[in-house]
Design an enzyme around this catalytic site. Structure first.
Site, PDB file in Angstrom:
ATOM      1  N   ARG A  27       0.802  -1.215   0.000  1.00 22.00           N
ATOM      2  CA  ARG A  27       0.000   0.000   0.000  1.00 22.00           C
ATOM      3  C   ARG A  27       0.846   1.281   0.000  1.00 22.00           C
ATOM      4  NH1 ARG A  27      -5.561  -0.068   1.851  1.00 22.00           N
ATOM      5  NH2 ARG A  27      -5.410  -2.307   1.920  1.00 22.00           N
ATOM      6  N   LYS A  35      -2.041 -19.625   4.122  1.00 23.60           N
ATOM      7  CA  LYS A  35      -3.039 -20.045   5.079  1.00 23.60           C
ATOM      8  C   LYS A  35      -3.187 -18.966   6.157  1.00 23.60           C
ATOM      9  CE  LYS A  35      -1.689 -20.825   8.839  1.00 23.60           C
ATOM     10  NZ  LYS A  35      -0.791 -20.611   9.964  1.00 23.60           N
ATOM     11  N   LYS A  87       8.501 -28.777   4.347  1.00 22.09           N
ATOM     12  CA  LYS A  87       9.609 -29.188   5.237  1.00 22.09           C
ATOM     13  C   LYS A  87      10.159 -30.532   4.771  1.00 22.09           C
ATOM     14  CE  LYS A  87       7.939 -26.759   9.334  1.00 22.09           C
ATOM     15  NZ  LYS A  87       8.955 -25.846   9.805  1.00 22.09           N
ATOM     16  N   GLU A 128       5.856 -24.927  20.363  1.00 17.91           N
ATOM     17  CA  GLU A 128       6.732 -23.784  20.088  1.00 17.91           C
ATOM     18  C   GLU A 128       7.144 -23.162  21.409  1.00 17.91           C
ATOM     19  OE1 GLU A 128       5.613 -21.376  16.486  1.00 17.91           O
ATOM     20  OE2 GLU A 128       3.643 -22.022  17.145  1.00 17.91           O
ATOM     21  N   ASP A 140      -4.893 -21.498  13.666  1.00 13.73           N
ATOM     22  CA  ASP A 140      -3.547 -21.142  13.217  1.00 13.73           C
ATOM     23  C   ASP A 140      -2.705 -22.380  12.910  1.00 13.73           C
ATOM     24  OD1 ASP A 140      -1.417 -19.170  12.817  1.00 13.73           O
ATOM     25  OD2 ASP A 140      -0.517 -19.984  14.629  1.00 13.73           O
ATOM     26  N   HIS A 163      -1.615 -27.101   9.446  1.00 18.10           N
ATOM     27  CA  HIS A 163      -0.381 -27.885   9.602  1.00 18.10           C
ATOM     28  C   HIS A 163      -0.625 -29.267  10.221  1.00 18.10           C
ATOM     29  CE1 HIS A 163       1.353 -24.142   8.583  1.00 18.10           C
ATOM     30  NE2 HIS A 163       1.478 -23.630   9.786  1.00 18.10           N
TER      31      HIS A 163
HETATM   32  C1  BG6 Z   1       2.652 -20.531  11.131  1.00 13.79           C
HETATM   33  C2  BG6 Z   1       1.820 -20.022  12.271  1.00 13.79           C
HETATM   34  O1  BG6 Z   1       1.847 -21.022  10.115  1.00 13.79           O
HETATM   35  O2  BG6 Z   1       3.513 -21.558  11.601  1.00 13.79           O
HETATM   36  C3  BG6 Z   1       2.692 -19.525  13.394  1.00 13.79           C
HETATM   37  O3  BG6 Z   1       0.971 -18.982  11.811  1.00 13.79           O
HETATM   38  C4  BG6 Z   1       3.679 -20.582  13.813  1.00 13.79           C
HETATM   39  O4  BG6 Z   1       1.914 -19.117  14.501  1.00 13.79           O
HETATM   40  C5  BG6 Z   1       4.418 -21.140  12.602  1.00 13.79           C
HETATM   41  O5  BG6 Z   1       4.599 -19.997  14.707  1.00 13.79           O
HETATM   42  C6  BG6 Z   1       5.276 -22.329  12.982  1.00 13.79           C
HETATM   43  O6  BG6 Z   1       6.076 -22.688  11.899  1.00 13.79           O
HETATM   44  P1  BG6 Z   1       7.480 -23.399  12.113  1.00 13.79           P
HETATM   45  O7  BG6 Z   1       7.960 -23.670  10.716  1.00 13.79           O
HETATM   46  O8  BG6 Z   1       8.341 -22.450  12.874  1.00 13.79           O
HETATM   47  O9  BG6 Z   1       7.191 -24.643  12.869  1.00 13.79           O
END
Ligand code: BG6
Length: 488
Positions: A50, A149, A183, A217, A236, A241
């Protein structure tokens, strides 16, 4: 570094180029592929957002994450070369405005070149952005679009987005990214399962007791709290995932690795997931949120403090999911993800059943069932826990030891990160690493039922201190089934 196959020249338009995703992941990914010589010199990167920014100002912004201060002089020189191929244009993605004409002018210079639009934007404006792409005639026969996503926030919004994008791009030009599919260790799941005779005959309810999928995480929501608070861990991480990981573990062998063969098998798994009622969700799901604590040796704030208000959003979720088909009847899939957990760790654990008849004396030690541990990150590897005889005289003494495949020790190479790999897969047109429309929608159907159960008050929030393994209740979830989370 893995063997490099250069891709054909392309133009990529990155919408949302000043945002977090573009700066932290996409531009560095393109830069790394460039440095490795995979991207031909006639390719162009058109960064779009933007704000009105000069190319110089954008280049500074882009360098922040792509080029470490400590980078070598040679690397810095490569950056200077790379950034010549990056042009910034101020465009209001979901509006009209003169920026679109400037963009058109640029793209029209190479009308037959492969053209990629990366929408690093909020999903709510995917439809409008595609409409503008169409209105300006930018969707040539060789155009592709990449969607980040989450696609929408529920089944209904995902359908609307998919329909709006589908008005402008055919399904085989739409690349819905789930970066977990990029991955290395996730791609290895298919090879592990279908290129080894050993596993497939026992990959079912006859031999497997249960499956655990954990994506933990150590970081908190931090600066993304604004987005995260509207999503929560379920939308999320689980809807995309974790369900994708579950599909790769649970799917039937596809007839080939052709994209639609693989996606059709994944879709069957998603459709076989038991849709939960509020009552079932009440006993099968634990929702959590972190409070202040110590994480990585430092004081970490509570999630609500990061958001700046009281909030009911979950930062942790543990789910006992079930797949209703012949292969998996009666085998629980325990799914777990959370932020600010004790340590960063993503893994899939396949717990086998005990041997049917135990012939070893009880005083020889404890018999333990086999366990296959697939570590996605960090310390990528595959471990198979086996019973063995402790060597030496003095009768049989049992030992439970790993057959260990460590990536670091076995493969002496670096490999590109997920975004690098997926961007190159889009250029090659490899749809197999991306989610098809029906997969996304099926995943939302299951997720929506969970959200509905939560709205009905089925799963109250349980708190956990930052830097721990999540709420105590998550332990009880497995305890009730006389099982426990494995800390491999
Ligand atoms: C993202 C999420 O899709 O994946 C995040 O929105 C998350 O919240 C991340 O931290 C984790 O990805 P990775 O590759 O670090 O495991």
């Amino acid at each position: 570094m893995a063997e490099l196959v250069p891709v054909e020249p392309f133009d990529i338009v990155v919408f949302g180029a000043t945002g977090d995703l573009a700066r932290r992941k996409l531009l560095p990914a393109l830069f790394h592929r460039w440095c490795d010589g995979q991207i031909p010199g006639s390719s162009r990167i058109i960064a779009v957002a933007r704000d009105a920014l000069s190319d110089e100002a954008f280049s500074k912004l882009a360098a922040e994450f792509a080029l470490a201060d400590s980078a070598s002089a040679a690397r810095k020189a490569r950056w200077t070369e790379f950034i010549q191929h990056v042009q910034y244009i101020g465009v209001e993605a979901d509006g009209a405005g003169p920026g679109w004409d400037a963009l058109k002018l640029q793209l029209d210079e190479c009308p037959d070149k492969l053209r990629i639009f990366y929408l690093a934007l909020p999903p709510s404006i995917y439809g409008k952005t595609c409409e503008s792409i169409g209105k300006h005639g930018l969707n040539t026969a060789r155009a592709r679009v990449i969607l980040e996503k989450p696609i929408g926030h529920d089944f209904h919004s995902a359908r609307l987005i998919n329909a709006a994008v589908g008005e402008i791009f055919p399904e085989d030009a739409i690349f819905r990214i789930d970066h977990y599919l990029g991955k290395e260790t996730v791609q290895n799941l298919l090879i592990l399962r279908f290129a080894n005779m050993l596993l497939e005959p026992v990959w079912n309810a006859i031999a497997i007791d249960h499956v655990q999928i954990t994506v933990a995480e150590s970081l908190g929501a931090g600066s993304r709290a604004g987005y995260y608070d509207r999503a929560g861990a379920l939308r999320d991480m689980v809807q995309n995932h974790i369900l994708q990981l579950l599909c790769l573990v649970a799917m039937e062998p596809p007839a080939s690795l052709e994209a639609d063969e693989v996606r059709a098998e994944k879709l069957k798994v998603l459709r076989a997931l038991r849709i939960m009622t509020a009552e079932q969700a009440g006993s099968a799901i634990v929702r959590g949120q972190y409070e202040a604590g110590v994480s990585g040796g430092k004081e970490a704030p509570a999630y609500a403090d990061e958001v700046g208000a009281d909030t009911d959003t979950e930062t942790f979720v543990a789910i006992r999911a079930e797949i209703e088909n012949w292969r998996w009847a009666g085998v629980p899939f325990y799914l777990r993800t959370g932020k600010r957990m004790r340590r960063r760790r993503s893994e899939i654990i396949i717990q086998f059943k005990p041997v049917p008849h135990d012939i070893i004396n009880a005083d020889s030690g404890i018999m333990q069932p086999n366990r296959l541990i697939i570590r996605l990150q960090p310390d990528e590897g595959v471990k198979l826990m086996m019973m063995t005889k402790d060597p030496g005289p003095g009768g049989v003494r049992l030992r439970y030891v790993p057959l260990n495949l460590s990536y670091a020790e076995t493969f002496d190479k670096n490999y590109p990160d997920a975004y690098e790999r997926l961007l190159m897969a889009v250029v090659r047109g490899n749809l197999g690493l991306f989610m098809r429309r029906d997969e996304v929608e099926a995943a939302w159907r299951w997720t929506d039922a969970v959200v509905q159960a939560w709205r009905d008050g089925a799963c109250p929030l349980h708190f956990y201190a930052a830097g721990t393994d999540g709420p105590e209740r998550a332990t009880t979830l497995l305890g009730r089934d006389e099982r426990e989370w494995f800390d491999a």
